[in-house]
Design an enzyme around this catalytic site. Sequence first.
Site, PDB file in Angstrom:
ATOM      1  N   LYS A 209      -9.149  -5.579  -9.364  1.00 19.17           N
ATOM      2  CA  LYS A 209      -9.992  -5.426  -8.172  1.00 19.17           C
ATOM      3  C   LYS A 209     -11.351  -6.106  -8.332  1.00 19.17           C
ATOM      4  CE  LYS A 209      -7.583  -1.988  -5.658  1.00 19.17           C
ATOM      5  NZ  LYS A 209      -7.412  -0.642  -5.157  1.00 19.17           N
ATOM      6  N   ARG A 243      -1.626   2.406 -10.834  1.00 15.19           N
ATOM      7  CA  ARG A 243      -1.033   1.309 -10.048  1.00 15.19           C
ATOM      8  C   ARG A 243      -1.523  -0.004 -10.647  1.00 15.19           C
ATOM      9  NH1 ARG A 243      -2.183  -1.848  -5.642  1.00 15.19           N
ATOM     10  NH2 ARG A 243      -0.549  -2.121  -4.093  1.00 15.19           N
TER      11      ARG A 243
HETATM   12  C1  7PJ Z   1      -4.226   0.477  -3.586  1.00 20.97           C
HETATM   13  C2  7PJ Z   1      -3.060   0.715  -2.866  1.00 20.97           C
HETATM   14  C3  7PJ Z   1      -4.825   1.569  -4.278  1.00 20.97           C
HETATM   15  C4  7PJ Z   1      -3.036   2.938  -3.457  1.00 20.97           C
HETATM   16  C5  7PJ Z   1      -3.651  -1.349  -2.667  1.00 20.97           C
HETATM   17  C6  7PJ Z   1      -4.886  -4.127  -4.307  1.00 20.97           C
HETATM   18  C7  7PJ Z   1      -5.059  -3.779  -2.892  1.00 20.97           C
HETATM   19  N1  7PJ Z   1      -2.469   1.922  -2.790  1.00 20.97           N
HETATM   20  N2  7PJ Z   1      -2.723  -0.459  -2.281  1.00 20.97           N
HETATM   21  N3  7PJ Z   1      -4.192   2.765  -4.173  1.00 20.97           N
HETATM   22  N4  7PJ Z   1      -4.577  -0.827  -3.460  1.00 20.97           N
HETATM   23  N5  7PJ Z   1      -2.480   4.152  -3.411  1.00 20.97           N
HETATM   24  O1  7PJ Z   1      -3.814  -3.961  -4.903  1.00 20.97           O
HETATM   25  O2  7PJ Z   1      -5.870  -4.644  -4.852  1.00 20.97           O
HETATM   26  O3  7PJ Z   1      -5.880   1.477  -4.924  1.00 20.97           O
HETATM   27  S1  7PJ Z   1      -3.633  -3.002  -2.119  1.00 20.97           S
END
Ligand code: 7PJ
Length: 266
Positions: A209, A243
């Site tokens: 990020k 994640r």
């Molecule tokens: C997240 C997401 C996160 C959850 C994305 C990226 C942007 N879902 N989807 N938490 N980020 N739950 O992957 O940088 O932080 S998309």
Amino acid sequence: MGVLNITPDSFSDGGALHVAGRPAIDKALLRAEKMLAEGASIIDIGGESTRPGAASVSLQQELDRVMPVIEAIGQSLDVIVSVDTSRPEVMRAAATAGAGLLNDVRALSREGAEEAAVSTGLAVCLMHMRGEPGTMQESIQYRNVLEEVGDYLLGRAQQCIEKGVLPGQIILDPGFGFGKTPEHNLILLNRLALLVDRGYPVLVGLSRKSLIGKLLNRELDQRLVGSLALASLAVSAGASIIRAHDVAETADMIRVYQAVTRESLV
Ligand code: 7PJ
């Protein structure tokens, strides 16, 4: 949780799995298989980019992107499929195709989403976001970011429970980077244990990020070490699900972390 973006314009991996207007199912399946071998237990499949300024997708486009991939993975891999969506129609279709988790950056706030979660009975991740992806990084102000994010998530959890979602289905996520300045993200991570203390499993997404970009002045492909450092802090604060794009490296970090806290190699 390994990330599988089926979008032409994803923030971190630039559309490798969406080619010539359609999902590259074979490539997506191979990527999922690799992440599973590297230690992922959940594969998060998304068809709508939440990058600031990303093009909006129609319901049909989103279904066309994610459903063939969910079906292919559900049929051939022993892994929990998560669908990154805010649309109740996609949630229901994904559940029918074997998905195990609904990951909603809008915390089931769209009309019909709570009902979809209830009727599918699947685990749901409620994420905090301020505003909408296109505008969320404009004029960001909180009185107390930790309190506001925590109260929002607990409030959403309570409302979902009133609609019939079971407490045991719920996972919370502070939503790093979604309507937050770098400083807000640092506060949320440094005090993540306080969110964990509220009693629900916590999911965090910090992988690649822009916080890392700002902090270290690194482009997307140079953020692995920063991602692992942040993720290890999240694990030590008690996060249950990380994640990540770089599954092998993240799984190594977690294994090392667990060896220390268990004081055992196994
Ligand atoms: C997240 C997401 C996160 C959850 C994305 C990226 C942007 N879902 N989807 N938490 N980020 N739950 O992957 O940088 O932080 S998309």
